[in-house]
Write a protein that holds these residues in place. Structure first.
Motif, PDB file in Angstrom:
ATOM      1  N   GLY A  26     -47.209   1.406  52.951  1.00  0.00           N
ATOM      2  CA  GLY A  26     -47.901   0.285  52.332  1.00  0.00           C
ATOM      3  C   GLY A  26     -47.262  -1.038  52.730  1.00  0.00           C
ATOM      4  O   GLY A  26     -47.957  -2.013  53.059  1.00  0.00           O
ATOM      5  N   ARG A  27     -45.922  -1.096  52.688  1.00  0.00           N
ATOM      6  CA  ARG A  27     -45.206  -2.299  53.126  1.00  0.00           C
ATOM      7  C   ARG A  27     -45.474  -2.584  54.597  1.00  0.00           C
ATOM      8  O   ARG A  27     -45.643  -3.746  55.001  1.00  0.00           O
ATOM      9  N   ARG A  28     -45.530  -1.524  55.394  1.00  0.00           N
ATOM     10  CA  ARG A  28     -45.770  -1.708  56.830  1.00  0.00           C
ATOM     11  C   ARG A  28     -47.146  -2.331  57.083  1.00  0.00           C
ATOM     12  O   ARG A  28     -47.300  -3.211  57.942  1.00  0.00           O
ATOM     13  N   LYS A  29     -48.136  -1.858  56.342  1.00  0.00           N
ATOM     14  CA  LYS A  29     -49.486  -2.396  56.512  1.00  0.00           C
ATOM     15  C   LYS A  29     -49.537  -3.872  56.126  1.00  0.00           C
ATOM     16  O   LYS A  29     -50.185  -4.690  56.806  1.00  0.00           O
ATOM     17  N   GLU A  30     -48.844  -4.234  55.039  1.00  0.00           N
ATOM     18  CA  GLU A  30     -48.789  -5.631  54.628  1.00  0.00           C
ATOM     19  C   GLU A  30     -48.090  -6.491  55.678  1.00  0.00           C
ATOM     20  O   GLU A  30     -48.532  -7.605  55.986  1.00  0.00           O
ATOM     21  N   LEU A  31     -46.997  -5.977  56.235  1.00  0.00           N
ATOM     22  CA  LEU A  31     -46.278  -6.714  57.269  1.00  0.00           C
ATOM     23  C   LEU A  31     -47.139  -6.922  58.514  1.00  0.00           C
ATOM     24  O   LEU A  31     -47.133  -7.998  59.112  1.00  0.00           O
ATOM     25  N   GLN A  32     -47.856  -5.898  58.903  1.00  0.00           N
ATOM     26  CA  GLN A  32     -48.716  -6.019  60.075  1.00  0.00           C
ATOM     27  C   GLN A  32     -49.788  -7.078  59.873  1.00  0.00           C
ATOM     28  O   GLN A  32     -50.106  -7.838  60.792  1.00  0.00           O
ATOM     29  N   ALA A  33     -50.339  -7.135  58.667  1.00  0.00           N
ATOM     30  CA  ALA A  33     -51.345  -8.151  58.372  1.00  0.00           C
ATOM     31  C   ALA A  33     -50.733  -9.546  58.431  1.00  0.00           C
ATOM     32  O   ALA A  33     -51.337 -10.495  58.964  1.00  0.00           O
ATOM     33  N   ARG A  34     -49.506  -9.683  57.876  1.00  0.00           N
ATOM     34  CA  ARG A  34     -48.841 -10.980  57.911  1.00  0.00           C
ATOM     35  C   ARG A  34     -48.532 -11.394  59.338  1.00  0.00           C
ATOM     36  O   ARG A  34     -48.730 -12.555  59.728  1.00  0.00           O
ATOM     37  N   ILE A  35     -48.048 -10.452  60.160  1.00  0.00           N
ATOM     38  CA  ILE A  35     -47.723 -10.751  61.560  1.00  0.00           C
ATOM     39  C   ILE A  35     -48.977 -11.152  62.329  1.00  0.00           C
ATOM     40  O   ILE A  35     -48.961 -12.099  63.128  1.00  0.00           O
ATOM     41  N   ALA A  36     -50.086 -10.455  62.085  1.00  0.00           N
ATOM     42  CA  ALA A  36     -51.333 -10.785  62.777  1.00  0.00           C
ATOM     43  C   ALA A  36     -51.782 -12.202  62.432  1.00  0.00           C
ATOM     44  O   ALA A  36     -52.257 -12.950  63.300  1.00  0.00           O
ATOM     45  N   SER A  37     -51.624 -12.588  61.165  1.00  0.00           N
ATOM     46  CA  SER A  37     -52.014 -13.929  60.736  1.00  0.00           C
ATOM     47  C   SER A  37     -51.131 -14.995  61.380  1.00  0.00           C
ATOM     48  O   SER A  37     -51.619 -16.017  61.886  1.00  0.00           O
ATOM     49  N   GLU A  59     -41.447  -9.808  62.388  1.00  0.00           N
ATOM     50  CA  GLU A  59     -41.383  -8.810  63.450  1.00  0.00           C
ATOM     51  C   GLU A  59     -40.091  -7.999  63.363  1.00  0.00           C
ATOM     52  O   GLU A  59     -40.103  -6.781  63.570  1.00  0.00           O
ATOM     53  N   ARG A  60     -38.981  -8.676  63.061  1.00  0.00           N
ATOM     54  CA  ARG A  60     -37.716  -7.947  62.881  1.00  0.00           C
ATOM     55  C   ARG A  60     -37.807  -7.026  61.669  1.00  0.00           C
ATOM     56  O   ARG A  60     -37.319  -5.883  61.703  1.00  0.00           O
ATOM     57  N   GLU A  61     -38.421  -7.507  60.609  1.00  0.00           N
ATOM     58  CA  GLU A  61     -38.575  -6.688  59.400  1.00  0.00           C
ATOM     59  C   GLU A  61     -39.441  -5.461  59.694  1.00  0.00           C
ATOM     60  O   GLU A  61     -39.171  -4.360  59.200  1.00  0.00           O
ATOM     61  N   LEU A  62     -40.478  -5.637  60.523  1.00  0.00           N
ATOM     62  CA  LEU A  62     -41.335  -4.508  60.891  1.00  0.00           C
ATOM     63  C   LEU A  62     -40.547  -3.481  61.704  1.00  0.00           C
ATOM     64  O   LEU A  62     -40.691  -2.269  61.487  1.00  0.00           O
ATOM     65  N   ASP A  63     -39.704  -3.940  62.627  1.00  0.00           N
ATOM     66  CA  ASP A  63     -38.878  -3.016  63.411  1.00  0.00           C
ATOM     67  C   ASP A  63     -37.937  -2.224  62.505  1.00  0.00           C
ATOM     68  O   ASP A  63     -37.785  -1.006  62.662  1.00  0.00           O
ATOM     69  N   ASP A  64     -37.304  -2.933  61.563  1.00  0.00           N
ATOM     70  CA  ASP A  64     -36.378  -2.255  60.641  1.00  0.00           C
ATOM     71  C   ASP A  64     -37.120  -1.241  59.768  1.00  0.00           C
ATOM     72  O   ASP A  64     -36.627  -0.135  59.521  1.00  0.00           O
ATOM     73  N   LEU A  65     -38.301  -1.616  59.319  1.00  0.00           N
ATOM     74  CA  LEU A  65     -39.082  -0.730  58.467  1.00  0.00           C
ATOM     75  C   LEU A  65     -39.552   0.498  59.249  1.00  0.00           C
ATOM     76  O   LEU A  65     -39.539   1.624  58.725  1.00  0.00           O
TER      77      LEU A  65
END
Length: 298
Positions: A26-37, A59-65
């Motif tokens: 769920g966090r990953r999906k939210e991060l991807q949406a934020r990164i896309a924006s 992007e760093r947070e997405l890699d860590d996640l």
């Protein structure tokens, strides 16, 4: 006092794990949406220093996640690889590395709405591990034939139990038992073998020569022969080792380097389970690999 039933802790632990996994995705999906924006702002030249810094941070947070998710689900890889390590001693690390690739692919393509992650991840992990096992233990089989190998071997065993251990294998019968084509059964039970370019050939009554010697043309001039020898040596020493087993097999059969008649692309394709075009592409790729060492030797 509440008494836990046998297995209660295990079920509770499994439920907690699934809930934790769902939360991570769920966090990953939210991060991807934020990164896309944020990336859309950058691409449209509407970003500022703050938004660009926020993009890098996300992007760093997405890699860590992603790494956290991979670590949490790595047991999926270990359990699948365990089915092969006993038969492929020394390759377990290679198989686990391949499984990681499949796991990462599953993580990147998974949507929590598609059901449990373990079910989604099974196929990509299986695909990559099977490819690694095939490359390590059965490089002469294409992946499709390798995946059918267990049921073909089981059909072979059933055939021998019925007709005796000394019975001549009937590829048609074994293919019928396994539910595969006769060509598949034949390729698995009698996989193509590739001799070394420098392997000695010939019977007891024939001169034993190497493939390198057999390629020589005695009608050439001394200058041409020296040039060919240099090119041949470059191919053998530098180019040939860069080819994988299938590329060597195709060139050997295509140009008769094993002292057998040259074979067409179609015939070679039937032997290794590929189309004529697939074999042609392998041939072109192999020749391209050899062209460098030969050109340098000229």
């Amino acid at each position: 006092m509440k008494i836990l039933q046998p297995g209660g802790d295990k079920r509770s632990a499994a439920d907690r794990f699934h809930a934790h996994n769902d939360a991570l995705f769920g966090r990953r999906k939210e991060l991807q949406a934020r990164i896309a924006s944020l990336r859309a702002l950058v691409d449209a030249d509407k970003s500022d220093v703050t938004s660009e810094a926020a993009l890098r941070c996300a992007e760093r947070e997405l890699d860590d996640l992603t790494y956290e998710i991979m670590t949490a689900n790595y047991g999926l890889v270990r359990r699948y690889v365990a089915t092969f390590t006993s038969r492929s001693t020394g390759h377990s690390e290679d198989f686990e590395s391949a499984g990681k690739v499949g796991l990462l692919w599953a993580i990147s393509s998974y949507d929590p709405d598609r059901g449990p992650f373990a079910s989604w991840a099974f196929k990509p992990i299986q695909r990559e591990v099977l490819r690694a096992v095939r490359d390590a233990d059965h490089p002469n089989l294409n992946l499709g034939d390798f995946e059918k190998r267990p049921i073909i071997l089981a059909a072979k065993q059933a055939f021998l139990e019925e007709f005796g251990a000394d019975a001549v294998l009937d590829h048609v019968d074994i293919a019928r038992r396994a539910g595969v084509t006769t060509a598949q059964a034949r390729r698995v039970l009698d996989p193509p073998r590739l001799d070394s370019l420098q392997a000695s050939v010939g019977s007891q009554n024939e001169d034993i020569i190497s493939l390198e010697e057999r390629l020589a043309d005695l009608s050439m001039s001394l200058e041409d022969e020296v040039l060919l020898s240099s090119q041949l040596r470059a191919m053998i020493d530098l180019g040939w080792p860069t080819l994988d087993v299938r590329e060597r097999y195709v060139l050997t059969r295509r140009f008769g380097l094993d002292d057998m008649p040259e074979q067409s692309l179609r015939v070679i394709g039937e032997q290794i389970g590929l189309s004529r075009e697939g074999v042609r592409q392998i041939q072109q790729k192999a020749l391209a690999k050899l062209s460098g060492p030969i050109a340098n030797a000229s």
